[in-house]
Structures are given as structure tokens and as C-alpha cells.
Design an enzyme around this catalytic site. Structure first.
Site: not given
Length: 597
Positions: A369, A376, A450, A448, A446, A364, A387
Site C-alpha cells: 500500500d 504515504k 474498505r 482503499e 489511501d 483484505k 497490509d
């Protein structure tokens, strides 16, 4: 109106107050200079809110150029003896880590400015006479240091000796050498530009040479934008700060033990990769854009040689080819999303051999993010440059495996995007079609990671030839820390054997891991949707949500795939005290059974 400086604001407020005071006695009229100033400020304010066309910097023209308020910075590239290429904008730093038999008989003759002696106190107590003789140190001085608070320090001639003791016992879920304690001991204690010797003393020291080397490397992150420098020695005319670390391993009798050449190669390659991974994660998002990350990957491939091939699918091509997860998450950002593909084929590789099966690493790589339209809060957003830590771990592990002469084919996929807000941002209630062909109703922008990893594992099962193990790594859920803590990644495996392999790989490498609940038949109901194949976030956040997130990714493996799948959620271990840890490099190497890991 927007007033741009404190001085102007104070000036205007003062005269406004005087004008208002004057109004109590006379007709209130603003002075002409005040009316003109307000008109200019209004125009400026309106212009600041008009959307301006932004251009993403080309990775060819400016991947290593950054602008700073204090100065204009240019590309600075250094290559260390361990193979680490460092692009550092303010104060170029290199760290050379070597494993050899360069231990000196006496500290007075040592080429190092500081020598660390690290072991359990009981081991050092039993060897006090031998160590004192070898180090040229009075035994009573060493005994006194062992009784003092760790680490204790003294000088022998012009060389400093540091004695640090480790816990006498560790739990069954910790590394035998408590490598996290070693990293914390050394962090901030080794001055940039110094020459340091580190001696690990104990019967099993040489057996853990590689993870002990990684523990040292993790204490020496490279990235910094600090402008003040009190760094030690500088070499050459380019003001590069070079730190040299030599690591030695002594057994329980105080005798030098040398790791095999294969282990030395793997350990130093892994140390270089750990520092690369740390640098990528520590870079601010304005520097590590998706384009810049891709350019760094290309440069790394050039260093690795002709055995590694680089390709990528970028921007609208992702949409056209059906990668709806990566494209959907990243399409609103200034720089486009991409799937980066690195393929390693060893020299003289026999594709017809029984060992032709290969592993695919999937990372990933959300370079920043914001949470997207599920924005957030301030506290939750700070630090989200981390991230992309999963991709840094698998990419660093991939590079170290290649440099170690890994004998099998290996593929690394990076799902690169920025989860940004803009007119093109994907929305809650949107339905995305992932590369697996399955549809996903978005109920949390949020969640994202996956989505992009779903595309990644689907690509692996469709396009990676003879793949028999898929490992995805991600800073996926905040719930991971609740499930397995800040030092252990949470692992989800589709077989009990692979689960145990991952657990043991963590204990061997020092990148600790612990299993999550595996129960897709019970947990996938959390993603039920009335209009799509699934939603992307759970209904009940108290129902094993880290396991649920992993099962979401698993659902996008190809239906005919029969090999192993291992999911690694390392949200907690990815950073410590606002610094990247380089987590994942050692774990990948241990899973690949690279010598020393």
C-alpha cells in the site's frame, strides 16, 4: 546529469574544479573527454526516465524464484511434520512443533538441548521439591533460579534448563496465561536447528494447550533473507535448518497432562498456519505480488486435498463483472488484482441438514500500500507489506480448520490488490461502482481497504450459499491502535451476542479483541456525498473513525442479508517489532469453535 558511481563523481568533480580554477587565468574550455562523458551521461539519464514495458511474472513459470544481488536463488520447498510448507530463499528453515507425552524424567536423559519451564512463580515455588526430583535438579538450585531475574538458566549435564516466570495476575482483558509474554520470552531465545522442550506447568495448562502452542509458534517466524548463518544443526545434504520443539503440560501437582487427540491435531495445524501467515506478511512486496500470493493459495489448496476448491476472478474480468472496488484499487499495479475464492466442503457432507449454514471469511489482501495517489510519506509507507495481514489471518485460520476436520462448509475470500501509482491509478474524485451496486466517490486513495472489502462482503451475500456469518479481517485503520491498543484488535459486530462471542474468542485464543462503538445511524453521515451514494473517507477524523470504516464495509452487505457480520480491524496486532505475529489464525478458529480454541 546522473553519475552512477562515487568514484566517477569524485573524478569528475575534481577535474571540473581544476577547470574552473584554470578559468580564472585563461579562457574556460571543458576538455573533450569531459564533454563526451557528459553527453553519454545525458543519454543514459534520458533513457532511464523513458517508461519501459514491464511484464508481471507468471505464477506458473516463476512463483518461487527470487533474484538477489548476491546470488541467483531457486525454489526451495520443505514440508514440516506439522504440515507447514516453507519456501525460503536464503536459508531453508523448518520448525516442527509437537504435543505429546515425551517429557523425560531427567534432564540428563533428555533428547533436547534446551528445556524451558514456564509458569507463575508461585506455582513453581509450591512444586519446587517435585519438579527438582523430576528434572534431576537440586532443589536449592531451582529455588535460586526462581529468585533470579526471569528467565534464569542452568545446566544439568549437557542439557540447558531455562526457568521463566509469568505475571501472577492478569487483567480481565488479557489471556489467563499472558500469551504475549510467552512469545516475547521465547522470541530470539530458541536457536535455529536446536531441539527444545517446553513445559507449561499449572492446573489450567492443558486446558489452554492450543493457545499456548500458538504462543510458541509465534516466536519462531520462518522468513529470512539473511545471508550469514550461524544456525545450529543442518539435516541432509540440502542444508535445511530444522528446529524441533516438543511441548508438554503439567498440572499443579507436577503430573503430565496430555491434550485430547482432537486438540493436538487442531493445535499443531494452527501452529503451522500461524507460521505460514507470518511468512506471507514478512515477505517483501517484490516477492509476494498478487500473482505470487495466488500461486501460494493454489499450492495450499492442493495440500488441503479434494475437499477444497479454488477459483479466482482476475484483472479486467473484475471490472466486467462489477467488482469496482478491487479492480479500481489494483488496476495500476504491474500484477493484476483478483478475488481469490476458496470453498471447503467436508467429506460426506449433508447439505440438507439443519447445520448446513456456513461461515464466510473475507480478508483484505493489499500486498503493498503506497497510499495510491494519496501518497504515504516515507515513514508511513515503510512496513506496508503488512497490509495483507488480514487475509493471512483468515487464510491461515481456514487452512487450520480444514486440517482439523471442521464439520461445516466454509468459504474464504481474499480481496487481493496492490495499491500502486501509475497511469491507470484510481484518483481522488473518481466514482467507483462496487459489487453491491452502490457508488463511492473517492476522497482518499489511501482508504482503499474498505473498497476491496466492500466487494468481498457483497460477493459473500450474493454467492455464498446459506451463509449465516460473515467475518472480515483487515489492517484497516491507524486509528485502531488509538481505540483498542497494539495487542487487541478492534471488533465491530451487528449484534450484541456476536460482539460478546468475539470478545470471548479473543480471550480464549490469545488473539485478543475488544469492541468498537456500533452506531451506523450516527456515523454513516461521515460519508455523505453530493454526487454518489457515499464517499470512502470520513469528514471528521476525530469521530470514531475505526467504527466508521467498519460501517462503510457493512453498508455493502446485501440488503436481504439477515445473518451475523463481524468486522475485525487488526492493524496494531498484525506485527510487533517489524515481524509478523500471525494474528487472526487463533481468533478465526475460536469463532469457528474448533477443538482447543
Amino acid at each position: 546529469f546522473i553519475f552512477h558511481t562515487t568514484t566517477v563523481r569524485m573524478f569528475v568533480v575534481r577535474h571540473f574544479s581544476l577547470a574552473v580554477h584554470h578559468h580564472h587565468h585563461h579562457r574556460f574550455v571543458f576538455p573533450s573527454w569531459f564533454r563526451s562523458f557528459c553527453l553519454l551521461s545525458a543519454v543514459s539519464s534520458v533513457r532511464s526516465f523513458v517508461p519501459q514495458q514491464r511484464h508481471c511474472p507468471s505464477p506458473v513459470t516463476c512463483p518461487f524464484v527470487s533474484l538477489n544481488r548476491r546470488s541467483t536463488l531457486t525454489k526451495t520447498t520443505r514440508t514440516t511434520s506439522t504440515g507447514t510448507t516453507i519456501v525460503n530463499n536464503m536459508l531453508p528453515k523448518t520448525t516442527s512443533i509437537s504435543l505429546d507425552d515425551a517429557a523425560t524424567a531427567s534432564l540428563e536423559d533428555a533428547a533436547t538441548t534446551t528445556t524451558w519451564l514456564i509458569s507463575k512463580a508461585s506455582t513453581l515455588q509450591s512444586l519446587a521439591a517435585t519438579l527438582s526430583k523430576q528434572l534431576g535438579l537440586p532443589e536449592e538450585t531451582l529455588q535460586a533460579m526462581l529468585q533470579a531475574k526471569s528467565p534464569a538458566s542452568t545446566f544439568v549435564g549437557r542439557s540447558q534448563l531455562m526457568v521463566a516466570t509469568l505475571p501472577e495476575t492478569v487483567s480481565r482483558n488479557n489471556h489467563p496465561w499472558s500469551v504475549h509474554d510467552i512469545t516475547q520470552l521465547l522470541s530470539g531465545s530458541i536457536k535455529d536447528g536446536s531441539k527444545v522442550g517446553i513445559i507449561f506447568c499449572g492446573d489450567s495448562a492443558v486446558d489452554y494447550a492450543a493457545p499456548l502452542t500458538l504462543a510458541v509458534a509465534k516466536a519462531m517466524p520462518l522468513y529470512s533473507q539473511k545471508t550469514n548463518s550461524d544456525a545450529g544443526s543442518k539435516t541432509g545434504d540440502d542444508d535445511t535448518v530444522s528446529t524441533s520443539i516438543t511441548i508438554s503440560f503439567w498440572n499443579g501437582q507436577g503430573e503430565l497432562q496430555t491434550p485430547s487427540p482432537e486438540v493436538q491435531t487442531a493445535a499443531t495445524a494452527a501452529a503451522a498456519s500461524v507460521q505460514l501467515a507470518q511468512r506471507w506478511v514478512d515477505m517483501p512486496p517484490a516477492e509476494l505480488t498478487t500473482d505470487r500470493y495466488a500461486a501460494e493459495c493454489q499450492e495450499l489448496c492442493q495440500q488441503l486435498g479434494s475437499t477444497v476448491q479454488y477459483s479466482e476472478i482476475v484483472g479486467p474480468d473484475l471490472d466486467a463483472k462489477g467488482y469496482g472496488g478491487i479492480y479500481g484499487v489494483g488496476k495500476a499495479a504491474t500484477c493484476p488484482p483478483r478475488l481469490v475464492i476458496l470453498e471447503y466442503t467436508p467429506e460426506n457432507y449433508d447439505s440438507a441438514s439443519a447445520a448446513a449454514e456456513q461461515t464466510c471469511l473475507v480478508g483484505k489482501a493489499i500486498v503493498y500500500d503506497t497510499g495510491g495517489l494519496s501518497l504515504k510519506p516515507k515513514v508511513g509507507m515503510c512496513g506496508m507489506k503488512v497490509d495483507m495481514g488480514g487475509s493471512a489471518g483468515v487464510l491461515g485460520g481456514f487452512a487450520a480448520a480444514v486440517r482439523s476436520g471442521y464439520p461445516h462448509k466454509l468459504t474464504c475470500l481474499l480481496c487481493v490488490a496492490e495499491n500502486a501509482i501509475g497511469p491507470q491509478a484510481f484518483r481522488n474524485d473518481d466514482i467507483l461502482t462496487l459489487y453491491s451496486g452502490k457508488t463511492v466517490e473517492v476522497n482518499n486513495c489511501d482508504a482503499e481497504g474498505r473498497l476491496v472489502l466492500g466487494d468481498g462482503v457483497a460477493h459473500a451475500t450474493k454467492h455464498v450459499e446459506n451463509v449465516n456469518l460473515i467475518v472480515d479481517m483487515a489492517t484497516l485503520t491507524g486509528a485502531q491502535g488509538v481505540a483498542t491498543g497494539q495487542k487487541h484488535a478492534a471488533v465491530l459486530a451487528n449484534t450484541p451476542e456476536l460482539e460478546q462471542t468475539a470478545l470471548q474468542a479473543g480471550l480464549k485464543s490469545g488473539d485478543l479483541a475488544y469492541p468498537l462503538l456500533y452506531a451506523p445511524d450516527l456515523l454513516m453521515k461521515e460519508f455523505d456525498s453530493t454526487v454518489a451514494d457515499m464517499k470512502n473517507s470520513v469528514k471528521d477524523r476525530s469521530n470514531a473513525q475505526s467504527s466508521c470504516a467498519g460501517h462503510f464495509i457493512e453498508a455493502h452487505l446485501g440488503p436481504g442479508y439477515k445473518g451475523g457480520w463481524l468486522h475485525i480491524d487488526m492493524a496494531g496486532p498484525a506485527d510487533f517489532k517489524e515481524r509478523a505475529t500471525g494474528y487472526g489464525v487463533g481468533l478465526v478458529l475460536s469463532l469457528l469453535k474448533v477443538p482447543g480454541f
